[in-house]
Write an enzyme that holds these catalytic residues in place. Structure first.
Site, PDB file in Angstrom:
ATOM      1  CG  PHE A   1      -1.097  -0.204   2.411  1.00 34.81           C
ATOM      2  CD1 PHE A   1      -2.298  -0.271   3.096  1.00 34.81           C
ATOM      3  CD2 PHE A   1      -0.716  -1.288   1.643  1.00 34.81           C
ATOM      4  CE1 PHE A   1      -3.099  -1.399   3.027  1.00 34.81           C
ATOM      5  CE2 PHE A   1      -1.513  -2.425   1.561  1.00 34.81           C
ATOM      6  CZ  PHE A   1      -2.706  -2.477   2.254  1.00 34.81           C
TER       7      PHE A   1
ATOM      8  CE1 TYR B   1      -2.150   1.809  13.144  1.00 39.12           C
ATOM      9  CE2 TYR B   1      -3.649   0.876  11.515  1.00 39.12           C
ATOM     10  CZ  TYR B   1      -3.418   1.712  12.594  1.00 39.12           C
ATOM     11  OH  TYR B   1      -4.454   2.439  13.130  1.00 39.12           O
ATOM     12  CG  ASP B   2       2.291  -2.861   5.705  1.00 34.62           C
ATOM     13  OD1 ASP B   2       1.502  -3.483   6.444  1.00 34.62           O
ATOM     14  OD2 ASP B   2       2.248  -2.923   4.457  1.00 34.62           O
TER      15      ASP B   2
ATOM     16  CG  ASN C   1      -6.384   1.488   1.156  1.00 34.73           C
ATOM     17  OD1 ASN C   1      -5.385   1.306   0.481  1.00 34.73           O
ATOM     18  ND2 ASN C   1      -6.347   1.699   2.450  1.00 34.73           N
TER      19      ASN C   1
ATOM     20  CE  LYS D   1       1.791  -6.226   3.526  1.00 37.91           C
ATOM     21  NZ  LYS D   1       1.176  -4.937   3.218  1.00 37.91           N
TER      22      LYS D   1
ATOM     23  CG  ASP E   1     -13.222  -4.518   7.877  1.00 39.98           C
ATOM     24  OD1 ASP E   1     -13.174  -3.365   7.430  1.00 39.98           O
ATOM     25  OD2 ASP E   1     -13.303  -4.763   9.097  1.00 39.98           O
TER      26      ASP E   1
END
Length: 206
Positions: free
Chosen positions: A159, A161-162, A17, A182, A76
């Site tokens: 990226f 669900y931000d 990712n 963030k 995770d």
């Protein structure tokens, strides 16, 4: 037993990712080590078959450490929604479908909330970080950040669900925030601070 201290000059990040790799790489920016992604090394992605964030992080870290012969760090993480009994949770990426379409995933969360008829929009992001060495040594930590879900999605930074997650005490979603802001408060930063305290002496050589 005392946690093993990280003394290597290369760390493999067990993810394909790009967003996660970028975010984790930024956390290690001040440390004297090279960060390599699993994709850069051609490592396969193992099936995430565990029932917890910690279990899946360890599974991925072990696989990357074994395949690369180097220390590996795996993440995770996911979104846990109060009104959905913690869903999507460890299945957060799967809600985005085979093409990792998080626009689809966020719409699915909104639909599920509407069907639940609950007014509770509380949620939390959870992140487990697992550090594994080829010889079997390993450490795992877990961090989180709480907030409220907002619809429609807001912002184009970050990226996953931000765009629908507004952390407690703030009036912007993660996707509207400056990335540095963030990173300072995220679930990943929380887990990272714990990992640093347990395993890393850098950058001060303590």
């Amino acid at each position: 037993m005392t946690d093993r201290k990280f003394a290597e000059d290369v760390l493999v990040i067990a993810t394909h990712n790009a967003g996660k790799l970028r975010e984790i790489g930024a956390l290690f920016a001040d440390y004297p080590l090279s960060v390599l992604g699993a994709g850069d090394l051609g490592l396969a992605e193992p099936d995430e078959t565990e029932a917890s964030f910690r279990g899946n992080a360890l599974l991925k870290a072990r696989a990357a450490a074994s395949a690369s012969g180097k220390a590996a760090l795996a993440d995770d993480s996911g979104l846990c929604v109060n009104a959905l009994d913690g869903a999507p949770g460890i299945y957060s990426a799967r809600w985005a479908g085979p093409n990792r379409d998080f626009g689809l995933a966020m719409a699915a969360v909104e639909t599920a909330l509407m069907r639940s008829e609950s007014t509770d929009r509380g949620a939390r992001f959870v992140c487990a970080l697992a550090l594994a060495w080829p010889d079997g040594s390993e450490v795992v930590v877990e961090g989180q950040v709480t907030g409220t879900l907002v619809f429609p999605p807001r912002g184009n930074r970050g990226f996953g669900y931000d765009p629908i997650f507004q952390p407690d005490g703030h009036d912007m979603s993660f996707a509207e925030m400056d990335p540095h802001a963030k990173h300072a408060m995220s679930h990943r930063a929380d887990a990272f601070r714990q990992l640093i305290a347990r395993c890393f002496a850098y950058p001060h050589g303590v």
